[in-house]
Design a protein around this motif. Structure first.
Motif, short mmCIF file in Angstrom:
data_model
loop_
_atom_site.label_atom_id
_atom_site.label_comp_id
_atom_site.label_asym_id
_atom_site.label_seq_id
_atom_site.Cartn_x
_atom_site.Cartn_y
_atom_site.Cartn_z
N ALA A 82 7.90 4.50 10.83
CA ALA A 82 7.07 3.50 11.51
C ALA A 82 5.63 3.62 11.03
CB ALA A 82 7.16 3.69 13.02
N CYS A 83 5.17 4.85 10.87
CA CYS A 83 3.80 5.10 10.40
C CYS A 83 3.62 4.54 8.98
CB CYS A 83 3.54 6.60 10.44
SG CYS A 83 1.92 7.07 9.87
N LEU A 84 4.62 4.74 8.12
CA LEU A 84 4.54 4.23 6.75
C LEU A 84 4.51 2.70 6.73
CD1 LEU A 84 6.95 6.73 5.00
CD2 LEU A 84 4.53 6.38 4.41
N GLU A 85 5.27 2.08 7.66
CA GLU A 85 5.24 0.61 7.73
C GLU A 85 3.86 0.11 8.13
OE1 GLU A 85 8.40 -1.03 10.16
OE2 GLU A 85 9.86 0.13 8.97
N GLU A 86 3.26 0.83 9.07
CA GLU A 86 1.91 0.47 9.52
C GLU A 86 0.91 0.62 8.36
OE1 GLU A 86 0.66 -0.08 12.97
OE2 GLU A 86 -1.19 -0.53 11.92
N LEU A 87 1.04 1.73 7.62
CA LEU A 87 0.17 1.94 6.46
C LEU A 87 0.32 0.82 5.45
CD1 LEU A 87 0.29 5.59 5.03
CD2 LEU A 87 -1.66 4.39 6.04
N GLU A 88 1.57 0.42 5.23
CA GLU A 88 1.82 -0.63 4.25
C GLU A 88 1.15 -1.93 4.69
OE1 GLU A 88 5.63 -0.54 2.55
OE2 GLU A 88 5.06 -2.06 1.08
#
Ligand SMILES: [Zn+2]
Length: 268
Positions: A82-88
């Motif tokens: 979820a954190c990586l999606e937010e970063l993206e």
């Protein structure tokens, strides 16, 4: 001259990041790359960049916080995904010019090493997808970083090894791969071996940085670092290379623009 690595959002600047930037402009600093290290600081970097045309932002998860992305076995966790999606999503903001700071820190080992490797791999992939360069943080992990990056691959837009502290082999490795070396206050320290590596790399492979509020140059050791002191780093690097500081400034500014600005102008 451009400060290619600064954290104006840090509490050390007590919410006065824009005042600190104004002071640096008076000292001749013409641009700032404000570097994120977790989701909150990535958002703060974007907010600063939205307020000033000479501030750009990066978004990324520091190796210290790799445990937010992956577990001890090096598997991405649901929260990490979820954190990586937010970063993206953040990486698509027009003022974001790189993914970082990402990398390996085996000095402090604040996250398990397998988690650090997994977080690094995931964010290198993200940078490739986003067509952005990366800002690396590497401490006491040079052999591991070089081996791992050669295994998983660099994003096509390349990047910078911030607060470079590698040996001659690491310089040659970086130069051969088109990575820049970020040089800051450490180069002014009396015991530093960094001057040898600066001379070995040559001006075309260098970027200047302060890493403020950390790593203040001589004669400010022990104080909170300021981007206004970037000129001390510039003068030291010019002395090592036996060049006019104005030439070093021009060359490193051009490298900054080529790495972070000209390319992203196309991408966005
Ligand atoms: Zn930093």
């Amino acid at each position: 001259m451009i400060d290619s690595h600064v954290h104006l959002n840090r509490l050390e600047f007590a919410g006065d990041g824009l005042v600190v930037a104004a002071r640096a402009r008076l000292a001749g600093v013409t641009g700032f790359l404000n570097v994120g290290y977790d989701l909150a600081s990535s958002r703060e970097s974007i907010a600063l960049a939205e307020q000033s045309p000479d501030i750009w932002a990066t978004v990324g998860i520091h190796p210290h916080d790799a445990g937010q992305l992956a577990d001890e076995a090096g598997r991405l966790t649901p929260a990490g995904r979820a954190c990586l999606e937010e970063l993206e999503a953040l990486s698509r903001h027009p003022r974001v010019v790189a993914i970082g700071e990402i990398g390996l820190d085996f000095f402090r080992d604040l996250s398990p090493r397998p988690a650090q490797l997994a977080a690094l791999a995931a964010q290198l992939e993200l940078a490739a997808r986003a067509e952005l360069p990366v800002v690396f943080h590497v401490r006491d992990a040079w052999p591991q970083l070089m081996e791992f990056v050669d295994q998983v691959g660099l994003p096509p837009a390349r990047g910078v090894l911030h607060a470079f502290s590698g040996d001659a082999h690491a310089v040659d490795w970086a130069v051969a791969r088109g990575l820049r070396l970020g040089i800051g206050g450490v180069v002014t320290y009396r015991q530093s071996v960094l001057p040898e590596q600066v001379a070995r790399a040559g001006v075309e492979h260098l970027l200047l940085e302060t890493d403020a509020p950390w790593l203040p140059p001589v004669p400010h050791r022990g104080s909170r670092n300021e981007p206004a002191w970037l000129g001390l780093v510039l003068d030291k690097v010019a002395g090592i290379l036996q060049m006019d500081p104005r030439d070093v400034e021009r060359r490193t500014d051009a490298s900054f623009a080529a790495l972070f600005l000209e390319r992203t102008a196309d991408a966005h």
